[in-house]
Design a protein around this motif. Structure first.
Motif, PDB file in Angstrom:
ATOM      1  N   THR A 349       0.998  -1.307   0.099  1.00 61.60           N
ATOM      2  CA  THR A 349      -0.021   0.113  -0.110  1.00 61.60           C
ATOM      3  C   THR A 349       1.306   1.268   0.298  1.00 61.60           C
ATOM      4  O   THR A 349       1.930   0.913   0.149  1.00 61.60           O
ATOM      5  N   ASP A 355      -1.100  -5.311   1.369  1.00 64.92           N
ATOM      6  CA  ASP A 355      -2.831  -5.548   1.241  1.00 64.92           C
ATOM      7  C   ASP A 355      -3.155  -7.082   0.071  1.00 64.92           C
ATOM      8  O   ASP A 355      -2.233  -6.403  -0.740  1.00 64.92           O
ATOM      9  N   ARG A 357      -4.788  -7.216  -3.786  1.00 65.60           N
ATOM     10  CA  ARG A 357      -5.470  -6.459  -4.754  1.00 65.60           C
ATOM     11  C   ARG A 357      -6.047  -7.087  -4.895  1.00 65.60           C
ATOM     12  O   ARG A 357      -5.766  -8.224  -5.489  1.00 65.60           O
ATOM     13  N   GLY A 405     -12.019  10.501  -3.661  1.00 68.12           N
ATOM     14  CA  GLY A 405     -11.068   9.445  -2.552  1.00 68.12           C
ATOM     15  C   GLY A 405      -9.714   9.709  -2.511  1.00 68.12           C
ATOM     16  O   GLY A 405      -8.948  10.325  -3.509  1.00 68.12           O
ATOM     17  N   ALA A 406      -9.284   8.869  -1.551  1.00 70.90           N
ATOM     18  CA  ALA A 406      -7.234   8.523  -1.660  1.00 70.90           C
ATOM     19  C   ALA A 406      -6.961   8.434  -3.099  1.00 70.90           C
ATOM     20  O   ALA A 406      -7.644   6.969  -3.453  1.00 70.90           O
ATOM     21  N   GLY A 408      -4.511   6.031  -3.479  1.00 72.00           N
ATOM     22  CA  GLY A 408      -4.471   4.936  -3.671  1.00 72.00           C
ATOM     23  C   GLY A 408      -5.856   3.852  -3.884  1.00 72.00           C
ATOM     24  O   GLY A 408      -5.509   2.836  -4.573  1.00 72.00           O
ATOM     25  N   ARG A 409      -6.999   4.320  -2.844  1.00 68.45           N
ATOM     26  CA  ARG A 409      -7.899   3.679  -3.456  1.00 68.45           C
ATOM     27  C   ARG A 409      -8.523   3.476  -5.185  1.00 68.45           C
ATOM     28  O   ARG A 409      -9.157   2.863  -5.362  1.00 68.45           O
ATOM     29  N   ARG A 410      -8.035   5.224  -6.069  1.00 71.36           N
ATOM     30  CA  ARG A 410      -8.042   5.419  -6.893  1.00 71.36           C
ATOM     31  C   ARG A 410      -7.609   4.521  -7.671  1.00 71.36           C
ATOM     32  O   ARG A 410      -8.322   3.966  -8.391  1.00 71.36           O
ATOM     33  N   TYR A 411      -6.222   3.797  -7.279  1.00 68.33           N
ATOM     34  CA  TYR A 411      -5.577   3.456  -8.274  1.00 68.33           C
ATOM     35  C   TYR A 411      -6.477   1.548  -8.299  1.00 68.33           C
ATOM     36  O   TYR A 411      -6.834   0.930  -8.765  1.00 68.33           O
ATOM     37  N   ARG A 412      -6.548   1.446  -6.505  1.00 66.26           N
ATOM     38  CA  ARG A 412      -6.966  -0.012  -7.124  1.00 66.26           C
ATOM     39  C   ARG A 412      -8.511  -0.128  -7.477  1.00 66.26           C
ATOM     40  O   ARG A 412      -8.793  -0.971  -8.028  1.00 66.26           O
ATOM     41  N   ARG A 413      -9.653   1.276  -7.507  1.00 63.95           N
ATOM     42  CA  ARG A 413     -10.804   0.457  -8.592  1.00 63.95           C
ATOM     43  C   ARG A 413     -10.792   0.073  -9.933  1.00 63.95           C
ATOM     44  O   ARG A 413     -11.144  -0.408 -10.843  1.00 63.95           O
ATOM     45  N   GLU A 416      -9.359  -2.917 -10.682  1.00 64.04           N
ATOM     46  CA  GLU A 416     -10.334  -3.574 -10.578  1.00 64.04           C
ATOM     47  C   GLU A 416     -10.751  -4.133 -11.627  1.00 64.04           C
ATOM     48  O   GLU A 416     -11.682  -5.521 -12.129  1.00 64.04           O
TER      49      GLU A 416
END
Ligand code: GAP
Length: 463
Positions: A349, A355, A357, A405-406, A408-413, A416
């Motif tokens: 992260t 975490d 992903r 959003g943060a 990091g969250r945008r990267y994860r979205r 996915e």
């Protein structure tokens, strides 16, 4: 350098649903595939493609169309779904396109007689019970043949003369147009005709998400050759079609050829191989390659009374060509690409912890969204600059803007849904007009000047 480790199937399953259930759930949540008519309880064997799904499916079909028709010796067509009913007599579908069906006298469930081994009992009262147990207890009727073609009526009169069928394969639209295409395009043997389109089969049991559905799309190509060179063209197309799947990223170890035993060949086939993909539920056919001999054109000549012969103006001979068919399911290929792309990986992260992903590692040419653009924060002119970059890229490929959003969250979205590149406008951008470009798979970020960004991404996407 960012590191990620793919988790094994056993690890991803631990304590949670199996990988197939996760893919079905992600498909719905992120807009790849929805159940058809869901608000009415759904319609068995039918699925709807959402905003990302339709884009992925279109990319699969585009790649196929380019590979198969952007060559000198293959022409494309788009034939109608409804055809003269005699077509299906000539093709053998009226007589042979059947599956053996049995009914359970107790719970009234219907089964394909040749697939009882894998099927669960149809009664909710016997959860976990196998249908084969009910069969052994003598609850099933004798098998009877069930024709898989959907019937409908043309015109207002509801009698036998108005019956037509929804095509169960796109191939027949090609055969009946063989001479139209050959004369209008002035092709000489060997040459092919390709088509993408919907097909319909009233499958007795639908199963495994998009694998066996009642409405689906096919991508078929029929290659017309002289008898005598059919075997060598059959080998050529077998290899070409396998290369197409691996070239678009399917893992080689999850692909295999399966040859049909002589006693299992379809009524029209001289030889047949399936390309199979290893789905989480087992190996399944995604494409069939068939040597159809001169069966189809001979039958249409016989049933229509019209010559289907090719005239060779060099030898002055009239011949019925042999046909090598490549028949892929667009929907099944879509599912293979989706399943193959799905990974759960341990990844670091932004805070330096680890975490898991979820990432769809689509080939960039298939990815529904090619690049996402983010402002690091929503102030200091970063959103405006990010919007300008989005506007610069949008005419060239599908992009997505995300300012919430943060980061990091945008990267994860984006991971996915398989977006290969994420571009971030940060405080350094304001001073030197460079942005970070993060690679989905390696998670490594590079700084690229805005002026070079489009060229950089186009080169990566074309690679
Ligand atoms: N013209 C030859 C033909 O139709 P097939 O093996 O019956 O051959 C070709 O079908 C491909 O169509 C299969 O490899 C599969 O990808 C796709 N397909 C067939 N039935 C399907 C179904 N019920 N649901 C989804 N895809 C299907």
């Amino acid at each position: 350098m960012a590191i990620s480790k793919e988790l094994t199937q056993a690890e991803t399953k631990a304590g949670g649903p199996g990988v197939m259930e996760k893919i079905v759930s992600l498909s719905k949540r992120r807009g790849f595939v929805y159940q058809s008519s869901e608000i009415y309880g759904g319609l068995n064997g039918c699925w709807d493609y959402g905003p990302l799904g339709v884009e992925l499916l279109k990319n699969v079909k585009d790649q196929w169309w380019r590979a198969m028709t952007y060559r000198e010796d293959v022409e494309g067509i788009d034939a109608s779904i409804l055809m003269h009913p005699r077509v299906w007599e000539a093709s053998g579908h009226v007589e042979n396109f059947t599956d053996p069906m049995v009914d359970c006298r107790e719970c009234k469930a219907r089964f394909r007689a040749d697939q009882i081994e894998d099927a669960p009992c149809g009664s909710p009262a016997y959860k976990g019970r196998k249908a084969s147990k009910c069969q052994a207890e003598g609850k099933f009727t004798e098998a009877r043949q069930f024709n898989l073609m959907f019937k409908t009526l043309v015109g207002p009169v509801e009698d036998q003369s108005a019956v037509v069928y929804l095509r169960p394969e796109t191939a027949q639209g090609i055969f009946v147009n063989f001479l139209n295409v050959q004369t209008s395009s002035r092709q000489k043997l060997p040459f092919g005709i390709a088509q993408i389109g919907k097909a319909f089969r009233n499958e007795i049991n639908t199963k495994n998400f998009l694998f066996r559905t009642r409405e689906f799309e096919q991508m078929e190509m029929q290659f017309f050759v002289r008898q005598g060179v059919d075997v060598e063209w059959f080998e050529y197309w077998k290899e070409e079609r396998m290369k197409w799947f691996t070239g678009l990223g399917l893992r080689k170890e999850r692909l295999q050829f399966h040859r049909h035993e002589p006693d299992k060949l379809a009524h029209y086939a001289k030889d047949a191989f399936d390309i199979e993909y290893q789905f989480p539920f087992g190996w399944g056919e995604i494409e069939g390659i068939h040597n159809r001999s001169d069966y189809d054109l001979s039958r249409h000549e016989q049933f229509s009374g019209k010559s289907m012969k090719y005239f060779d103006d060099e030898t002055k001979e009239k011949i019925i060509p042999y046909i090598i068919e490549t028949s892929a399911g667009a929907s099944r290929s879509f599912m293979a690409f989706l399943v193959d792309a799905y990974r759960e990986e341990e990844a670091p992260t932004a805070e330096g912890a680890t975490d898991v992903r979820t990432v769809l590692r689509f080939h960039p040419r298939l990815a529904p969204i090619k690049a996402a653009v983010f402002p690091l924060v929503n102030r200091d002119g970063m959103p405006e600059l990010a919007r300008n970059i989005e506007a610069m890229l949008r005419p060239h490929f599908r992009v997505f803007y995300d300012g919430s959003g943060a980061v990091g969250r945008r990267y994860r979205r984006q991971d996915e849904v398989g977006t290969p590149f994420c571009i971030t406008v940060d405080s350094q951008t304001l001073s030197d007009r460079t942005v970070t470009v993060r690679d989905r798979d390696s998670m490594v970020q590079e700084r690229i000047s805005i002026d070079n960004l489009l060229r950089y991404l186009l080169e990566k996407l074309a690679a």
